[in-house]
Design a protein around this motif. Structure first.
Motif, mmCIF file in Angstrom:
data_model
loop_
_atom_site.group_PDB
_atom_site.id
_atom_site.type_symbol
_atom_site.label_atom_id
_atom_site.label_comp_id
_atom_site.label_asym_id
_atom_site.label_seq_id
_atom_site.Cartn_x
_atom_site.Cartn_y
_atom_site.Cartn_z
ATOM 1 N N UNK A 145 0.854 -1.086 0.079
ATOM 2 C CA UNK A 145 -0.103 -0.150 -0.016
ATOM 3 C C UNK A 145 0.604 1.275 0.178
ATOM 4 N N UNK A 146 1.959 1.222 0.662
ATOM 5 C CA UNK A 146 3.010 2.516 0.711
ATOM 6 C C UNK A 146 3.506 2.628 -0.550
ATOM 7 N N UNK A 147 3.780 1.712 -1.353
ATOM 8 C CA UNK A 147 4.650 1.887 -2.707
ATOM 9 C C UNK A 147 3.838 2.353 -3.887
ATOM 10 N N UNK A 148 4.802 3.091 -4.528
ATOM 11 C CA UNK A 148 4.220 3.681 -5.780
ATOM 12 C C UNK A 148 4.947 2.920 -7.204
ATOM 13 N N UNK A 149 5.934 1.721 -6.720
ATOM 14 C CA UNK A 149 6.781 1.269 -7.723
ATOM 15 C C UNK A 149 5.692 0.103 -7.999
ATOM 16 N N UNK A 150 5.572 0.035 -9.470
ATOM 17 C CA UNK A 150 4.712 -1.079 -10.332
ATOM 18 C C UNK A 150 5.453 -2.500 -10.013
ATOM 19 N N UNK A 151 6.714 -2.277 -10.270
ATOM 20 C CA UNK A 151 7.416 -3.670 -10.289
ATOM 21 C C UNK A 151 7.531 -4.184 -8.887
#
Length: 308
Positions: A145-151
């Protein structure tokens, strides 16, 4: 030969043992893939403790040799082998050294430390999920939930191998939230069916949430649900699958027939080889594990990375 009934499971395991003693990591990777397939299909709760000792005896020497971390002098073959070694030993044994090291590596990845090898992290996360409790599941989902990194998010969704019942429900519910895209929504469900030997809880939840799951899933994948949740070489799970989708209409019947065929073929092999399997593994019934440790469960507070 095994599938055709022209060789026994004992012959097969002896061949794997002999191949595992080769010094060639590519040969050993082939052995690992076969051992993993057997462990996920014809091994049941009765034979799992003996199979665990077999895996421990075969794989631990390679683990001690190549370790958990990528090294400067690694060959391409060793780089390919290490993630699968982590997975196989971590999934089918209670090797405390590996399980703890995998949990430490998983935590580093959740903190998105850039120097963590993604291929190693993927399997370390899966092993940690298998042995983890609900506090670990919360760590995974919070990091997602915190991440914006798609990979990063894609990798994390591919590690939802939780077997703890509370964690299983948490991940199932999470798969239907707005945080997970339509295209990814079926993946955690498939992985939980894959990772768990008993599907009663999973089908209970799916029955209560079927319309929600179906509406969120990509249209092209909906009719394949029976193959995603199929019986996996278990007569009990096959019965659950047949009963569940018999009530769900014609659109699922082709995939249901395929899932049932695969399960019945595997069950036939399992039945033919059951006594030979028991006889072969009798030598591993009382073998102590290489680590000498009791099975351990991973909780979030116990797997902080070393050195702060």
């Amino acid at each position: 030969l095994l599938d055709a009934g022209r060789a026994s499971i004992a012959d097969h395991f002896r061949a794997l043992e002999a191949a595992s003693r080769a010094e060639n990591p590519i040969v050993f990777l082939t052995v690992l893939e076969e051992v993993k397939t057997i462990g996920e299909t014809i091994i049941d709760e009765q034979t799992l403790p003996m199979f665990s000792n077999y895996v421990e005896a075969m794989v631990t020497p390679w683990f001690k040799r190549i370790g958990m971390q990528t090294r400067m002098d690694d060959s391409d073959a060793i780089i390919r082998l290490r993630p699968r070694l982590i997975r196989t030993l971590g999934q089918f044994s209670d090797n405390a050294e590996l399980i703890t090291a995998a949990a430490d590596l998983a935590m580093q990845y959740l903190q998105q430390q850039s120097d963590v090898d993604t291929n190693l992290a993927l399997e370390a996360l899966r092993v940690t999920a298998i042995h983890g409790d609900d506090s670990v599941a919360r760590q995974y989902l919070d990091a997602y939930g915190r991440s914006d990194d798609i990979n990063f998010k894609t990798t994390l969704l591919n590690t939802m191998y939780f077997t703890d019942p509370v964690s299983v429900t948490r991940v199932l519910e999470f798969s239907q939230t707005d945080q997970v895209s339509s295209g990814d929504s079926l993946n955690p469900i498939y992985l939980l069916f894959y990772a768990n030997k008993v599907h009663t809880q999973l089908y209970g939840w799916l029955g209560e949430n079927f319309d929600t799951v179906l509406n969120k899933a990509p249209d092209g994948w909906r009719s394949y649900l029976p193959q995603m949740t199929g019986g996996y070489c278990s007569a009990e799970n096959l019965e659950l699958t047949l009963d569940f989708y018999a009530q769900r209409g014609k659109r699922f019947q082709a995939a249901l027939a395929k899932a049932a065929e695969d399960s019945r073929n595997c069950l036939s092999l399992k039945s033919r080889q059951q006594q030979a399997l028991q006889d072969f593994f009798s030598a591993y019934r009382d073998v102590a594990t290489a680590s000498g440790q009791e099975p351990i469960a991973i909780a979030a507070e116990s797997w902080r990375p070393t050195g702060g």
